[in-house]
Each structure stands twice: as structure tokens, then as C-alpha cells.
Design a protein around this motif. Structure first.
Motif, PDB file in Angstrom:
ATOM      1  N   ARG A 100       0.816  -1.214   0.000  1.00  0.00           N
ATOM      2  CA  ARG A 100       0.000   0.000   0.000  1.00  0.00           C
ATOM      3  C   ARG A 100       0.850   1.265   0.000  1.00  0.00           C
ATOM      4  NH1 ARG A 100      -4.834  -1.706  -1.774  1.00  0.00           N
ATOM      5  NH2 ARG A 100      -5.636  -3.445  -0.525  1.00  0.00           N
ATOM      6  N   VAL A 101       1.941   1.227   0.746  1.00  0.00           N
ATOM      7  CA  VAL A 101       2.812   2.401   0.835  1.00  0.00           C
ATOM      8  C   VAL A 101       3.413   2.727  -0.528  1.00  0.00           C
ATOM      9  CG1 VAL A 101       5.025   3.228   1.742  1.00  0.00           C
ATOM     10  CG2 VAL A 101       3.333   2.218   3.286  1.00  0.00           C
ATOM     11  N   GLU A 102       3.890   1.699  -1.238  1.00  0.00           N
ATOM     12  CA  GLU A 102       4.511   1.949  -2.538  1.00  0.00           C
ATOM     13  C   GLU A 102       3.506   2.540  -3.519  1.00  0.00           C
ATOM     14  OE1 GLU A 102       6.420  -1.783  -3.569  1.00  0.00           O
ATOM     15  OE2 GLU A 102       8.342  -0.943  -2.911  1.00  0.00           O
ATOM     16  N   LYS A 103       2.281   2.024  -3.492  1.00  0.00           N
ATOM     17  CA  LYS A 103       1.253   2.587  -4.369  1.00  0.00           C
ATOM     18  C   LYS A 103       0.942   4.026  -3.982  1.00  0.00           C
ATOM     19  CE  LYS A 103      -1.068  -1.770  -5.514  1.00  0.00           C
ATOM     20  NZ  LYS A 103      -2.330  -2.557  -5.400  1.00  0.00           N
ATOM     21  N   GLY A 104       0.843   4.279  -2.669  1.00  0.00           N
ATOM     22  CA  GLY A 104       0.532   5.625  -2.208  1.00  0.00           C
ATOM     23  C   GLY A 104       1.614   6.632  -2.537  1.00  0.00           C
ATOM     24  N   LEU A 105       2.875   6.259  -2.315  1.00  0.00           N
ATOM     25  CA  LEU A 105       3.982   7.168  -2.618  1.00  0.00           C
ATOM     26  C   LEU A 105       4.090   7.437  -4.116  1.00  0.00           C
ATOM     27  CD1 LEU A 105       6.740   5.891  -0.146  1.00  0.00           C
ATOM     28  CD2 LEU A 105       5.356   7.964   0.033  1.00  0.00           C
ATOM     29  N   GLN A 106       3.800   6.395  -4.932  1.00  0.00           N
ATOM     30  CA  GLN A 106       3.832   6.592  -6.382  1.00  0.00           C
ATOM     31  C   GLN A 106       2.755   7.579  -6.806  1.00  0.00           C
ATOM     32  OE1 GLN A 106       6.133   5.275  -8.712  1.00  0.00           O
ATOM     33  NE2 GLN A 106       5.160   6.942  -9.842  1.00  0.00           N
TER      34      GLN A 106
END
Length: 291
Positions: A67-73
């Protein structure tokens, strides 16, 4: 919870080592440890299993990292879009393409796009089909040009054209005086092809199987220039798209009447990802160019 905490977590998760992560982030290890501890306290769960100086993502951490990687992207894309909205005709677009597509069509439409939008910077990547798919899924490329794909649940793919494939033989080959052949006539010939993972290798194997034989591959290359030079030297034959710059006294192009040797070429992008204005500009241009 702060954006910086999430970025710190992502780096620690990828390195699984606080010292290396702190060096990469240019902060002290105690400060990094405190940030991760505060994040875990906020979430109410531990994200890592501590093993000496190293750490390993646990089940909670792996789930949260996705979730974090998607959010930061999404945040990075948003910042990029806002910057480009100041002038929709400036910005940077990354385009990945299969190596055999760059023979003739790519220089033409890229040249025309540059003439229309000279302030848009293009980043071009040649890669295998598998490599391009990874670039799209990892958001390393905005758009790509490649053959038909099986990742329709993650990627959008729109057909641009059908491209004919030709057999190239040495100028002194027994069939070199012909204009067209059946592929089965090459069943006993050595083939020069591409390495596994390249779409042209898969197509070569597929069409030869349709013709009733398994090609005897004597060399696996990575680019058309190498493949064509080896064909001209008499080592074997190959199946590739048409390209310019060949000399008929060294190599000869033959049409294949059976089976029909064609491939689909399409434009792909990550499903659900909002393209930057410049990337959307290139996508629209490519779609119009091949209509």
C-alpha cells in the motif's frame, strides 16, 4: 503519520538493514530507528522482525509495503502532474519498446512528435517484452510499444498495427533467387534468432511449429544488427520484421506464404495510473499516428 515516515519505511523494507537504509537516506541510524518505531506505534503493529542488526519484513510489513509503494507513487505522480500543468507541452515522458520495433517505424513517429512538441523530453528504453512489462508495473516507463501481452488485468494494451515478418537468408542460399517461400522449406536450415524472453524468439518458435518443425537455433542474439550480420556471413537464416540498410549482394529478404507470419504491435500503459499531461500527449499522438 508523515510522508517522510512512509519513505523511511519503504527504504528499510527494501534493504532490510537499518545501517544501509540510513546511509541511503543520509540520516543517522538512531533517527531512522525512532521514525520506524513511531510509525509502528501509530499503526499498533510491528512491521519488522528484528534479527541482530538486520530486520526482516513480517506479514504486517509486507502487506503495508504494498500500500505504501502505491501511495507514494500516486503522490510522486501528483507532484509531477502539478509541475507539468504549468505548461502542458513541457515535461518528460518515458517510452519503452521492443528492440525489433525500432528498425524503421520508431524514428519516423518520434521525429514527427519532436517537431510538434520540441519542449517535451523523451526517455527511450529498448528492452525485452518481459523487461518492458516490469518497467510498466514498476512505473519506470509511462508507455510502451510491444506485442500482444497476457497482463491485461494489470496493463492496458491497444493494438496499433499488424506487422509482417520476413525470412532473411544469405545471398548465396539455395532459395535466395526466390521472392517467397513456405517456412517448412527451411526446416533443415540453422536459425539465427533472439534469446528466450524476446518476443521475436517466441514468434519464431511458434511459426516454425506451425510449419511442422522445431528450429535448430545456432545463435541467440539481442539485436537485429547482430542477427543480420551473421545471416549475411552465411551462418544461418532468420525471421524478423523488414528493415532498411541491407545489401542484396550479402543478404536476401523473402516473403513467407505459409504460415502467415505476422505480429501485432500495440501501445501499453499501467491500468489505473493517471498519466502526466506530457505522457497523455504522447499516447494520443501515437494512437492518432497509427490510425
Amino acid at each position: 503519520m508523515e510522508w517522510q515516515q512512509l519513505e523511511y519505511f519503504r527504504v528499510v523494507a527494501r534493504t532490510e538493514h537499518f545501517t544501509r537504509a540510513a546511509e541511503r537516506l543520509a540520516i543517522s541510524q538512531p533517527a531512522l530507528s525512532r521514525s520506524i518505531t513511531h510509525l509502528e506505534e501509530t499503526l499498533g503493529v510491528s512491521l519488522f522482525d528484528r534479527v541482530g542488526r538486520s530486520v526482516k519484513l513480517n506479514a504486517y510489513g509486507r502487506l503495508f509495503l504494498t500500500r505504501v509503494e502505491k501511495g507514494l507513487q500516486e503522490i510522486q505522480d501528483g507532484i509531477h502532474e502539478l509541475q507539468q500543468l504549468k505548461d502542458p507541452y513541457t515535461g518528460t515522458v518515458s517510452l519503452a519498446f521492443v528492440m525489433t520495433f525500432g528498425l524503421s517505424l520508431l524514428p519516423d513517429f518520434i521525429g514527427k512528435f519532436n517537431q510538434l512538441y520540441p519542449q517535451v523530453k523523451l526517455q527511450l528504453f529498448q528492452n525485452t517484452t518481459a523487461g518492458i512489462i516490469r518497467q510498466l508495473l514498476d512505473s519506470e516507463a509511462d508507455l510502451s510499444i510491444l506485442g500482444a501481452i497476457d497482463h491485461r488485468n494489470q496493463l492496458e494494451w491497444q493494438k496499433l498495427l499488424d506487422e509482417e515478418l520476413y525470412v532473411y537468408v544469405p545471398a548465396k542460399h539455395r532459395l535466395a533467387d526466390r521472392d517467397a517461400i513456405r517456412l517448412e522449406e527451411l526446416s533443415q536450415d540453422p536459425f539465427i534468432s533472439f534469446k528466450k524472453g524476446y518476443s521475436m524468439r517466441a514468434l519464431t518458435d511458434q511459426f516454425c511449429q506451425q510449419a511442422g518443425f522445431t528450429p535448430h537455433i545456432v545463435f541467440e542474439g539481442e539485436d537485429v544488427a547482430t542477427v543480420s550480420v551473421l545471416v549475411s556471413s552465411g551462418i544461418g537464416v532468420t525471421l524478423i520484421p523488414s528493415f532498411t540498410g541491407i545489401t542484396s549482394n550479402k543478404i536476401k529478404k523473402l516473403r513467407v506464404t505459409e504460415p502467415l507470419c505476422r505480429r501485432e504491435i500495440g501501445l501499453a500503459w499501467l491500468k489505473g495510473r493517471t498519466l502526466s499531461p506530457s505522457a497523455d500527449l504522447l499516447r494520443t499522438f501515437i494512437q492518432s499516428y497509427f490510425q
